[in-house]
Design a protein around this motif. Structure first.
Motif, PDB file in Angstrom:
ATOM      1  N   LYS A 118       0.852  -1.194   0.000  1.00  0.00           N
ATOM      2  CA  LYS A 118       0.000   0.000   0.000  1.00  0.00           C
ATOM      3  C   LYS A 118       0.882   1.237   0.000  1.00  0.00           C
ATOM      4  O   LYS A 118       1.759   1.380   0.854  1.00  0.00           O
ATOM      5  CB  LYS A 118      -0.899  -0.003   1.244  1.00  0.00           C
ATOM      6  N   LEU A 119       0.645   2.141  -0.963  1.00  0.00           N
ATOM      7  CA  LEU A 119       1.468   3.340  -1.116  1.00  0.00           C
ATOM      8  C   LEU A 119       0.559   4.544  -1.357  1.00  0.00           C
ATOM      9  O   LEU A 119      -0.307   4.515  -2.224  1.00  0.00           O
ATOM     10  CB  LEU A 119       2.435   3.174  -2.293  1.00  0.00           C
ATOM     11  N   TYR A 120       0.767   5.610  -0.572  1.00  0.00           N
ATOM     12  CA  TYR A 120       0.003   6.852  -0.729  1.00  0.00           C
ATOM     13  C   TYR A 120       0.907   7.922  -1.340  1.00  0.00           C
ATOM     14  O   TYR A 120       1.938   8.266  -0.776  1.00  0.00           O
ATOM     15  CB  TYR A 120      -0.521   7.338   0.632  1.00  0.00           C
ATOM     16  N   LEU A 121       0.490   8.449  -2.502  1.00  0.00           N
ATOM     17  CA  LEU A 121       1.258   9.481  -3.190  1.00  0.00           C
ATOM     18  C   LEU A 121       0.413  10.709  -3.497  1.00  0.00           C
ATOM     19  O   LEU A 121       0.750  11.501  -4.375  1.00  0.00           O
ATOM     20  CB  LEU A 121       1.827   8.912  -4.507  1.00  0.00           C
ATOM     21  N   TRP A 122      -0.677  10.875  -2.750  1.00  0.00           N
ATOM     22  CA  TRP A 122      -1.573  12.005  -2.978  1.00  0.00           C
ATOM     23  C   TRP A 122      -0.869  13.308  -2.568  1.00  0.00           C
ATOM     24  O   TRP A 122      -0.160  13.378  -1.563  1.00  0.00           O
ATOM     25  CB  TRP A 122      -2.850  11.789  -2.166  1.00  0.00           C
ATOM     26  N   ASN A 123      -1.070  14.352  -3.359  1.00  0.00           N
ATOM     27  CA  ASN A 123      -0.506  15.683  -3.084  1.00  0.00           C
ATOM     28  C   ASN A 123       1.024  15.650  -2.999  1.00  0.00           C
ATOM     29  O   ASN A 123       1.626  16.277  -2.130  1.00  0.00           O
ATOM     30  CB  ASN A 123      -1.079  16.282  -1.793  1.00  0.00           C
ATOM     31  N   THR A 124       1.648  14.884  -3.872  1.00  0.00           N
ATOM     32  CA  THR A 124       3.102  14.884  -3.994  1.00  0.00           C
ATOM     33  C   THR A 124       3.471  15.395  -5.387  1.00  0.00           C
ATOM     34  O   THR A 124       2.592  15.726  -6.189  1.00  0.00           O
ATOM     35  CB  THR A 124       3.678  13.472  -3.789  1.00  0.00           C
ATOM     36  N   LYS A 125       4.775  15.438  -5.681  1.00  0.00           N
ATOM     37  CA  LYS A 125       5.234  15.920  -6.982  1.00  0.00           C
ATOM     38  C   LYS A 125       5.513  14.767  -7.951  1.00  0.00           C
ATOM     39  O   LYS A 125       6.126  14.962  -8.999  1.00  0.00           O
ATOM     40  CB  LYS A 125       6.501  16.759  -6.792  1.00  0.00           C
ATOM     41  N   VAL A 126       5.045  13.579  -7.592  1.00  0.00           N
ATOM     42  CA  VAL A 126       5.179  12.429  -8.483  1.00  0.00           C
ATOM     43  C   VAL A 126       4.208  12.602  -9.648  1.00  0.00           C
ATOM     44  O   VAL A 126       3.033  12.911  -9.444  1.00  0.00           O
ATOM     45  CB  VAL A 126       4.900  11.121  -7.732  1.00  0.00           C
ATOM     46  N   THR A 127       4.686  12.387 -10.857  1.00  0.00           N
ATOM     47  CA  THR A 127       3.866  12.619 -12.047  1.00  0.00           C
ATOM     48  C   THR A 127       3.013  11.408 -12.393  1.00  0.00           C
ATOM     49  O   THR A 127       3.241  10.295 -11.901  1.00  0.00           O
ATOM     50  CB  THR A 127       4.764  12.954 -13.245  1.00  0.00           C
ATOM     51  N   ASP A 128       2.029  11.651 -13.274  1.00  0.00           N
ATOM     52  CA  ASP A 128       1.168  10.560 -13.739  1.00  0.00           C
ATOM     53  C   ASP A 128       1.987   9.500 -14.474  1.00  0.00           C
ATOM     54  O   ASP A 128       1.740   8.298 -14.330  1.00  0.00           O
ATOM     55  CB  ASP A 128       0.077  11.099 -14.666  1.00  0.00           C
ATOM     56  N   ASP A 129       2.955   9.935 -15.272  1.00  0.00           N
ATOM     57  CA  ASP A 129       3.782   8.982 -16.005  1.00  0.00           C
ATOM     58  C   ASP A 129       4.605   8.114 -15.053  1.00  0.00           C
ATOM     59  O   ASP A 129       4.769   6.909 -15.277  1.00  0.00           O
ATOM     60  CB  ASP A 129       4.725   9.731 -16.962  1.00  0.00           C
ATOM     61  N   GLY A 130       5.112   8.741 -13.998  1.00  0.00           N
ATOM     62  CA  GLY A 130       5.878   7.982 -13.013  1.00  0.00           C
ATOM     63  C   GLY A 130       5.038   6.934 -12.328  1.00  0.00           C
ATOM     64  O   GLY A 130       5.479   5.796 -12.131  1.00  0.00           O
ATOM     65  N   VAL A 131       3.808   7.296 -11.955  1.00  0.00           N
ATOM     66  CA  VAL A 131       2.904   6.343 -11.304  1.00  0.00           C
ATOM     67  C   VAL A 131       2.535   5.221 -12.256  1.00  0.00           C
ATOM     68  O   VAL A 131       2.481   4.042 -11.874  1.00  0.00           O
ATOM     69  CB  VAL A 131       1.641   7.067 -10.797  1.00  0.00           C
ATOM     70  N   ALA A 132       2.291   5.561 -13.532  1.00  0.00           N
ATOM     71  CA  ALA A 132       1.939   4.530 -14.518  1.00  0.00           C
ATOM     72  C   ALA A 132       3.074   3.524 -14.678  1.00  0.00           C
ATOM     73  O   ALA A 132       2.840   2.304 -14.756  1.00  0.00           O
ATOM     74  CB  ALA A 132       1.619   5.194 -15.855  1.00  0.00           C
ATOM     75  N   ALA A 133       4.311   4.014 -14.707  1.00  0.00           N
ATOM     76  CA  ALA A 133       5.456   3.106 -14.830  1.00  0.00           C
ATOM     77  C   ALA A 133       5.591   2.210 -13.603  1.00  0.00           C
ATOM     78  O   ALA A 133       5.897   1.019 -13.712  1.00  0.00           O
ATOM     79  CB  ALA A 133       6.732   3.918 -15.040  1.00  0.00           C
ATOM     80  N   LEU A 134       5.348   2.787 -12.418  1.00  0.00           N
ATOM     81  CA  LEU A 134       5.443   1.999 -11.187  1.00  0.00           C
ATOM     82  C   LEU A 134       4.361   0.925 -11.152  1.00  0.00           C
ATOM     83  O   LEU A 134       4.612  -0.218 -10.750  1.00  0.00           O
ATOM     84  CB  LEU A 134       5.324   2.921  -9.969  1.00  0.00           C
ATOM     85  N   ARG A 135       3.159   1.278 -11.580  1.00  0.00           N
ATOM     86  CA  ARG A 135       2.074   0.291 -11.606  1.00  0.00           C
ATOM     87  C   ARG A 135       2.373  -0.824 -12.599  1.00  0.00           C
ATOM     88  O   ARG A 135       1.992  -1.985 -12.383  1.00  0.00           O
ATOM     89  CB  ARG A 135       0.758   0.982 -11.948  1.00  0.00           C
ATOM     90  N   ALA A 136       3.031  -0.496 -13.690  1.00  0.00           N
ATOM     91  CA  ALA A 136       3.391  -1.527 -14.664  1.00  0.00           C
ATOM     92  C   ALA A 136       4.426  -2.485 -14.078  1.00  0.00           C
ATOM     93  O   ALA A 136       4.365  -3.697 -14.304  1.00  0.00           O
ATOM     94  CB  ALA A 136       3.931  -0.873 -15.937  1.00  0.00           C
ATOM     95  N   ASP A 137       5.367  -1.943 -13.305  1.00  0.00           N
ATOM     96  CA  ASP A 137       6.402  -2.779 -12.688  1.00  0.00           C
ATOM     97  C   ASP A 137       5.870  -3.591 -11.517  1.00  0.00           C
ATOM     98  O   ASP A 137       6.308  -4.725 -11.294  1.00  0.00           O
ATOM     99  CB  ASP A 137       7.563  -1.904 -12.205  1.00  0.00           C
ATOM    100  N   ARG A 138       4.925  -2.986 -10.752  1.00  0.00           N
ATOM    101  CA  ARG A 138       4.409  -3.642  -9.541  1.00  0.00           C
ATOM    102  C   ARG A 138       2.887  -3.695  -9.621  1.00  0.00           C
ATOM    103  O   ARG A 138       2.178  -2.916  -8.970  1.00  0.00           O
ATOM    104  CB  ARG A 138       4.851  -2.859  -8.297  1.00  0.00           C
TER     105      ARG A 138
END
Length: 592
Positions: free
Chosen positions: A495-515
């Motif tokens: 479980k990971l919370y990244l709300w209201n951070t500077k992580v981009t949509d592309d970064g999250v999409a790549a992380l979801r693809a890996d994990r």
């Protein structure tokens, strides 16, 4: 140690001690302790007003038939007075009980209605008591009608509130169970012995569970490793420790753990989440409750490390539930089958080695001394430290109670808990990257909350490689896509919370693809709610009208002039009154 007398410590809380830097006495009694104590008086207090309120209604409805000339409430007023006060006390104690005791997520809706019906009962009984007083002093038909309607409403609320309380205590089928037993289907766990009579269900002592059949089937295909784990280990645990309160005879909290369809029903979402033990309520309440008082099973010894491991591994491996375990679940004396030395591939790949964890938790005398010293320093600062469960020495520390007063220096006080600290809440504190870097030695951390702190990519990088980390909250921090490389080093993260951070949509999409099994919360639900409920636009102030403004100014000037003239006239009049009058000629007091 403070030398305050014991009575003077009664209402001291860790927050007060944190304010002056003193160490809280070991025997200090906090306000929360007293509030929780009063909450636990609710079951004892609640029955007294129930009896008196019902008695008041019976007397009121019965006495006029014996004495038609009676106009006031009489004896009913006495019962109603004591009962109404008791209802208020019961509602107050019940509210505290709900706040301080864990009644489970499954009972949340029932608890909500039970609390508010209890409050309604207290209010209605007080209003009815007021009508009874008026009727006693000045009888009239209208007041008596309101008084009697109030009594009937009180009895109805007593019945409804009491029923919901019974559901919470005994389960929603407790009242009707005697009538349902005679019509229970043969496939139910209570009659499973007869159902399985044609096919003997047995578990072999060795590798394959080959004898398990269902409803007379004599042939069965081999089980998967995960299904075998359930049949051999988990089902007997449920039968021995859970089915008594969560089975066909009693369904506490609305849960039945003897029926596959009930366990995986939509209404029980989150009870068992295949592949994710930490998100499964079943595992949480036996292994990771919020406090020792929430530990399951109730009124019994906690599950052993081996039993917890079995449930963890079963859920982590896919939570398969074979249909051929009906008889096992119906037998409270069922014993788990001893595991062979060889571990299944599923258990080896996904399970947590409880023995290794136990060994990691083993403490020497020096470790214990360091742990107790650290706990004392943290408690003295006002930081909450407690065991995560009754059957383990693992600890959780909560810095959030201090808010921004908690600094990097306070994190240093954790030294000595490296082998026992598993849950850490640093949210809403003044934590910086320097403070986070001090956590790299805490290799057993499973849950870390860094929400709304000053943590950035550099600070998070110091946590790289935490092998046990399952939960990480970075809401409102300064982390960017650069931190995703660090996040990928947490092998068990679920479980990971990244709300209201500077992580981009592309970064999250790549992380979801890996994990793909990692749950990432970016506040999508909150954004949808915000879109569905946009803020109301602020009303636009009307433009000023020059003509009206000039007229208002002229009127104000006229009013000011009139006021000044009136004040001047009043001053002149007052001055004239102060002038001396001329003396009249003395006539000597004679008269003509």
């Amino acid at each position: 140690m403070s030398t305050l007398p014991r009575l003077g410590r009664l209402l001291y809380t860790p927050r007060i001690y944190a304010g002056n830097g003193a160490t809280m006495p070991d025997d200090a009694m906090t306000l929360d302790m007293f509030l929780r104590f009063f909450g636990r008086l609710h079951p004892m207090v609640v029955h007294f007003p129930i009896a008196l309120l019902v008695t008041a209604a019976v007397i009121e409805l019965w006495s006029p038939k014996r004495n038609p000339e009676q106009k006031g409430p009489g004896a009913a007023l006495v019962c109603l007075t004591i009962g109404a006060l008791g209802a208020v006390a019961a509602a107050a104690f019940g509210w505290l009980n709900a706040e301080y005791e864990n009644h489970g997520r499954a009972l949340a809706q029932t608890l909500f209605w039970h609390r508010w019906l209890g409050v309604s009962l207290a209010v209605v009984s007080i209003v009815t008591w007021i009508f009874a007083l008026i009727q006693a002093k000045k009888p009239n038909p209208g007041t008596r009608r309101c008084y009697r309607i109030g009594l009937l409403a009180t009895v109805g609320l007593v019945a409804g509130t009491g029923h919901l309380g019974g559901v919470m205590t005994h389960g929603d089928t407790y009242l009707t169970a005697p009538f349902e037993a005679r019509n229970r289907p043969k496939s139910d766990a209570s009659s499973s012995g007869e159902a399985a009579g044609a096919g003997d269900a047995s578990v072999s002592d060795g590798g394959e569970a080959s004898g398990l059949t269902s409803s007379g089937d004599t042939a069965t295909k081999p089980m998967s490793a995960n299904a075998e784990l359930f049949a051999k280990q988990v089902a007997p645990i449920l039968a021995a420790h859970c089915i008594e309160c969560h089975g066909p005879a009693k369904k506490k909290a609305g849960l039945r753990l003897d029926n596959k369809d009930e366990v995986f029903a939509d209404k029980q979402e989150g009870l068992v989440v295949a592949g994710k033990p930490i998100e499964s309520l079943l595992y949480e309440v036996v292994a990771d409750p919020a406090s020792p008082d929430e530990q399951m099973p109730k009124d019994s010894d906690p599950l052993t490390a081996a039993q917890l491991k079995a449930i963890h591994d079963w859920i982590a491996g896919g939570a398969e539930w074979p249909d051929s375990v009906v008889e096992i679940l119906a037998d409270p004396d069922a014993k788990p089958v001893e595991e062979s030395p060889k571990k299944s591939a599923s258990t080896e790949a996904t399970g947590t080695d409880a023995a290794a964890k136990s060994q990691a938790s083993a403490e020497s005398a020096e470790d214990r001394a360091a742990r107790e010293a650290a706990r004392g320093a943290l408690l003295g600062r006002g930081i909450h430290v407690q065991q995560i469960a009754a059957n383990t020495s693992d600890l959780e520390a909560n810095f959030a109670v201090l808010g921004k007063r908690a600094t990097d220096d306070d994190v240093a006080k954790l030294a000595g808990l490296e082998k026992t600290l598993t849950w850490l809440n640093l949210s809403r504190t003044s934590l910086s990257d320097a403070g986070v870097s001090r956590l790299k030695e805490f290799s057993r951390l499973e849950k870390v909350n860094l929400a709304q702190t000053g943590v950035s990519d550099q600070g998070l990088e110091s946590l790289a490689g935490l092998a046990e980390l399952e939960y990480l909250n970075l809401f409102g921090t300064e982390v960017t896509d650069a931190s995703l490389a660090t996040i990928r080093t947490f092998p068990k993260l679920q479980k990971l919370y990244l709300w209201n951070t500077k992580v981009t949509d592309d970064g999250v999409a790549a992380l979801r693809a890996d994990r793909p099994t990692l749950t990432i919360d970016r506040g999508e639900a909150a954004k949808v709610i915000a879109e569905l409920n946009p803020p109301k636009p602020k009303p636009i102030a009307p433009k000023p009208d020059p003509a009206k403004a000039a007229a208002d100014k002229k009127a104000a000037e006229k009013a000011a002039a009139e006021k000044a003239a009136a004040e001047k006239k009043a001053a002149e009049k007052k001055a004239a009154e102060k002038k001396p009058k001329p003396r009249e000629e003395d006539t000597g007091g004679r008269s003509d």
